[in-house]
Scaffold this motif. Structure first.
Motif, short mmCIF file in Angstrom:
data_model
loop_
_atom_site.label_atom_id
_atom_site.label_comp_id
_atom_site.label_asym_id
_atom_site.label_seq_id
_atom_site.Cartn_x
_atom_site.Cartn_y
_atom_site.Cartn_z
N GLN A 294 3.10 -14.91 -10.60
CA GLN A 294 4.18 -15.18 -9.65
C GLN A 294 5.54 -15.32 -10.32
OE1 GLN A 294 2.98 -18.46 -7.01
NE2 GLN A 294 2.11 -16.89 -5.66
N GLU A 352 0.71 -12.60 -3.78
CA GLU A 352 1.97 -12.57 -3.06
C GLU A 352 2.05 -13.67 -2.00
OE1 GLU A 352 -1.06 -10.09 -0.96
OE2 GLU A 352 -0.35 -10.34 -3.03
N GLY A 353 1.04 -14.51 -1.91
CA GLY A 353 1.01 -15.55 -0.88
C GLY A 353 2.03 -16.65 -1.13
N ALA A 354 2.36 -17.37 -0.07
CA ALA A 354 3.33 -18.46 -0.16
C ALA A 354 2.70 -19.68 -0.84
CB ALA A 354 3.82 -18.83 1.24
N TYR A 355 3.52 -20.42 -1.55
CA TYR A 355 3.06 -21.61 -2.26
C TYR A 355 2.48 -22.64 -1.29
CZ TYR A 355 3.31 -26.06 -4.75
OH TYR A 355 3.02 -27.30 -5.27
N ALA A 356 3.02 -22.69 -0.07
CA ALA A 356 2.58 -23.70 0.90
C ALA A 356 1.07 -23.65 1.14
CB ALA A 356 3.32 -23.51 2.23
N TRP A 357 0.47 -22.44 1.02
CA TRP A 357 -0.97 -22.32 1.25
C TRP A 357 -1.79 -22.96 0.13
CZ3 TRP A 357 -2.61 -21.11 5.88
CH2 TRP A 357 -1.78 -20.31 6.71
#
Length: 456
Positions: A294, A352-357
Motif C-alpha cells: 500500500q 486496494e481496499g480501504a483501511y477502514a475495513w
C-alpha cells in the motif's frame, strides 16, 4: 545507594527500563522493513533474519539466564546484559550491511535473554512483602506491555524523522539511564546459589531452534527439495530429540519435563505458542502489506497499528481484573475465540481496499491476544507449586518467544513473493492458518482445561 521505599522504587524503574528496551526491539523493527529492504537490496528472507535473529537467541537462552542469575547474582548479570544489549544496539545502528545487522541482532538477543529473568529476580529480592512484590511485578509487566504495543507507533516516528538506524540508537540513552539507576538503587549481590547450568540441554535447544528457523526462512530461496533444506530439517529433528533426551535425564534440567505433565500448565504453554505465532506473524505480514503493497510511509504504518496498540493496553488491564471474576478457562476461550474471529475477518482483505475495513479485525485480534496473555500467565503460575513459579514463568515466556519466532518464519515464507497477487495469497493463507490454530486452542481450553478456583 538509597534504602527503603526510594530504593525499591528505583529498582522497579531500573528493572522496567530493561524490560522496555527488550520488548521495544521485538516490535519496533517491523515498521522499518521497507527501509531495510531498499537500503540493503534484500528480499523477505533477509528481513526475516533481521527480525528472527533477535527472537531466536532470546527464546533459546531465556531459561538458562535465570539460572545464571541465581548462580552469579541477578544485579551483576542484569548489568552485563544491559551493557551487551546497549552496545549491540549501537552496532545495529551503525551496521554497514545486512550480515553485520543480523550479527548485531543476535548479540541483542543474548543481552535480552540476560535482562528479562534477572530483572524479575531483582524485583523479587527488593520487594520482600508478597503484596508489594505482586504490585511491582504487575507494574513491570504493564510497562513492558505498553512498550511492546507502542513499538510500531514509536518506530514509525523514529524512522520518519531519524531514519531506520534511529530505532536502534534510541536504546543508548535508555540503557545508560537503566544502568545508572541499577548501580544507584539495586542492592549488591550476595552469595549465589550453587545451581548447575544445563550446558548440553542449552546447546541442543539452540541447535534445534536455529536449524528450524534457518530451514523455514531459506526454503523460500532454495526450495523444499534442496539438500540444504532437508539437512536443516533433519538437524532440527535430531537436536530436538536430543534436547528431550537430555532434559529427561539431567539432574538440573533447564526444562523440567514434569511440568508438561500438569495439564493446565501444558495448555497454557501451548496456547502461548499459538497466540504469539499469530500475533508476531500478523505484525510482520501487515508491516510489509502497509509499506510494500500500500506504499505507506513508516510513520503512517505505525499509525495504522495504533488501534491495536490502544486495545492491547486496555484489554491487558481488563484481563487482569476479569481473571479472578470469571475464571481462567472462560477468559482463555473468550480471548482465543475473539482473536480467531479477527484473523478470519482479515481473509477478504484486498490490496486496494480501504483501511477502514481492517480496523475491526485488527481490534478483535489484538483484544483477544491481550485477554489471553495475562490469563495464561495466571493459569501457568496457579497450576504449579510456589517454589516452581520461577521456572514455570520462564518456560511460558520461552514458549511464547518460540511461537513468535515460528510465526515470523512461517508467515514470512508464505509472503516471500512481493508481487501483489502472490503476496495477497500468502497473506490470506497466513491469516487462515492463524485463525484455525486459535480455534483449535479455543476448543482445547473448553474441553480439557479444568476451572481453577477463582481466587487462586
Amino acid at each position: 545507594m538509597r534504602t527503603g521505599s526510594s530504593s525499591r522504587r528505583g529498582t522497579l524503574v531500573a528493572a522496567s527500563l530493561g524490560f522496555v528496551v527488550v520488548l521495544l526491539d521485538v516490535s519496533v523493527v517491523n515498521v522499518a522493513l521497507d527501509a531495510l529492504l531498499r537500503e540493503f537490496r534484500t528480499d523477505v528472507a533477509g528481513l526475516q533474519w533481521v527480525v528472527n535473529a533477535y527472537t531466536l537467541v532470546f527464546a533459546a537462552l531465556l531459561l538458562s539466564s535465570g539460572a545464571l542469575g541465581d548462580r552469579l547474582g541477578p544485579r551483576r548479570i542484569y548489568l552485563g546484559g544491559l551493557a551487551l544489549f546497549t552496545v549491540a544496539s549501537v552496532a545495529c545502528g551503525a551496521a554497514p550491511g545486512l550480515g553485520m545487522l543480523v550479527a548485531a541482532r543476535l548479540l541483542q538477543g543474548v543481552g535480552a535473554a540476560l535482562l528479562v529473568p534477572n530483572s524479575l529476580l531483582m524485583l523479587q529480592r527488593a520487594f520482600a512483602d508478597p503484596v508489594e512484590r505482586s504490585r511491582a511485578i504487575g507494574w513491570w509487566g504493564a510497562i513492558g506491555g505498553i512498550a511492546m504495543a507502542a513499538g510500531p507507533v514509536l518506530g514509525g516516528v523514529l524512522v520518519a524523522h531519524g531514519g531506520w538506524r534511529s530505532i536502534f540508537l534510541i536504546n543508548l540513552p535508555i540503557g545508560l539511564l537503566a544502568g545508572a539507576l541499577t548501580l544507584r538503587h539495586v542492592a549488591a549481590d550476595g552469595p549465589g546459589h550453587a545451581r548447575r547450568l544445563d550446558g548440553p540441554g542449552q546447546l541442543a535447544a539452540v541447535l534445534a531452534l536455529a536449524a528450524l528457523t534457518a530451514t523455514l526462512v531459506e526454503a523460500g530461496r532454495l526450495g523444499w527439495t534442496s539438500a540444504w533444506v532437508a539437512g536443516g530439517l533433519l538437524l532440527a529433528l535430531v537436536a530436538g530429540g536430543a534436547f528431550v533426551w537430555i532434559e529427561a535425564r539431567s539432574a538440573a534440567p533447564m526444562l523440567p519435563l514434569g511440568l508438561l505433565r500438569i495439564r493446565a500448565f501444558a495448555i497454557a504453554s501451548l496456547c502461548g505458542v499459538v497466540v504469539n505465532f499469530g500475533y508476531y506473524g500478523l505484525v510482520f505480514v501487515f508491516s510489509l502489506f502497509f509499506q510494500v503493497q500500500q506504499h505507506l510511509s513508516p510513520q503512517q504504518t505505525g499509525l495504522a497499528f495504533l488501534p491495536m496498540t490502544l486495545v492491547l493496553m486496555g484489554a491487558s488491564v481488563l484481563a487482569g481484573r476479569l481473571v479472578t471474576r470469571i475464571g481462567a478457562r472462560r477468559l482463555m476461550v473468550m480471548g482465543l475465540g475473539l482473536a480467531a474471529c479477527g484473523y478470519a475477518l482479515l481473509l477478504p482483505v484486498r490490496i486496494e481496499g480501504a483501511y477502514a475495513w481492517l480496523v475491526l479485525p485488527m481490534l478483535l485480534a489484538a483484544s483477544g491476544t491481550a485477554l489471553c496473555v495475562p490469563t495464561m500467565t495466571n493459569l501457568a503460575l496457579s497450576s504449579v507449586e510456589a517454589s516452581r513459579a520461577g521456572i514455570a514463568s520462564g518456560v511460558l515466556n520461552a514458549s511464547r518467544q518460540v511461537g513468535g519466532l515460528l510465526g515470523v518464519a512461517v508467515f514470512g515464507h508464505l509472503v516471500r513473493h512481493t508481487a501483489p497477487q502472490a503476496f495477497l495469497r500468502g497473506m490470506q493463507l497466513s491469516t487462515g492458518i492463524a485463525a484455525v490454530l486459535l480455534l483449535l486452542g479455543c476448543a482445547l481450553c473448553w474441553w480439557r482445561l479444568e476451572p481453577l478456583p477463582r481466587g487462586r
